[in-house]
Design a protein around this motif. Sequence first.
Motif: not given
Length: 201
Positions: A42-44, A76-79, A83-84
């Motif tokens: 959640k923090i990421v 950022n979208i790739v980051y 998270l998936n």
Amino acid sequence: MFLYLLSWLATFIQILFLTIALASALYYLAELVEEYTVITGKIVKITIGIISVVYVGLLLFESFPWHVVLMGLVTNIVYYMLLNDFPYISFTSPVFLLSVGSTLVFVNHYLAFQYFSQVYYSFSEILGYFTVCLWILPFAFFISLSANENVLPTASMQQGSNTDYTYAGQSSSKRQGILAIFDFIYIQLQNILPTRSAKSF
């Protein structure tokens, strides 16, 4: 001359203490990530949103080039896609290789160096950009690699893979990520440094 040599010795000692303090902090953060993987995710996720807003602010208020901002937002979208399966991160997955692994990190650094070599900003402003926009998220994912060993297999992971997973209640024989590095250093130091033998009375 003597004071000059003393200043070099003091600088070396300060760098040594700073390195030890940084290593201790990294180890502590890695242990926290292992313990609280859901909160870390959640923090990421929140950090990705904040950095995206920072990029938009740089475009609106600092007239940053659109291609630098666009590349940052794409990264950022790739980051976010990483998270998936967080905290499970596969080193061979295309998303990891595209983001933290190599490509986008180097492209963003190249674009930043190119821009800051043409437009004057103070060192603190440049360091602020690199720290917030380019280094925080790869650093967060690097620290999170140590949490891989506590991940239970899920349906999202590849079927039939030969990866070793640690199940709840099992002890992991090998660590991953930053904790593995620290474990290796600790073992090497044990071999180098003398050990105390227990006295018998």
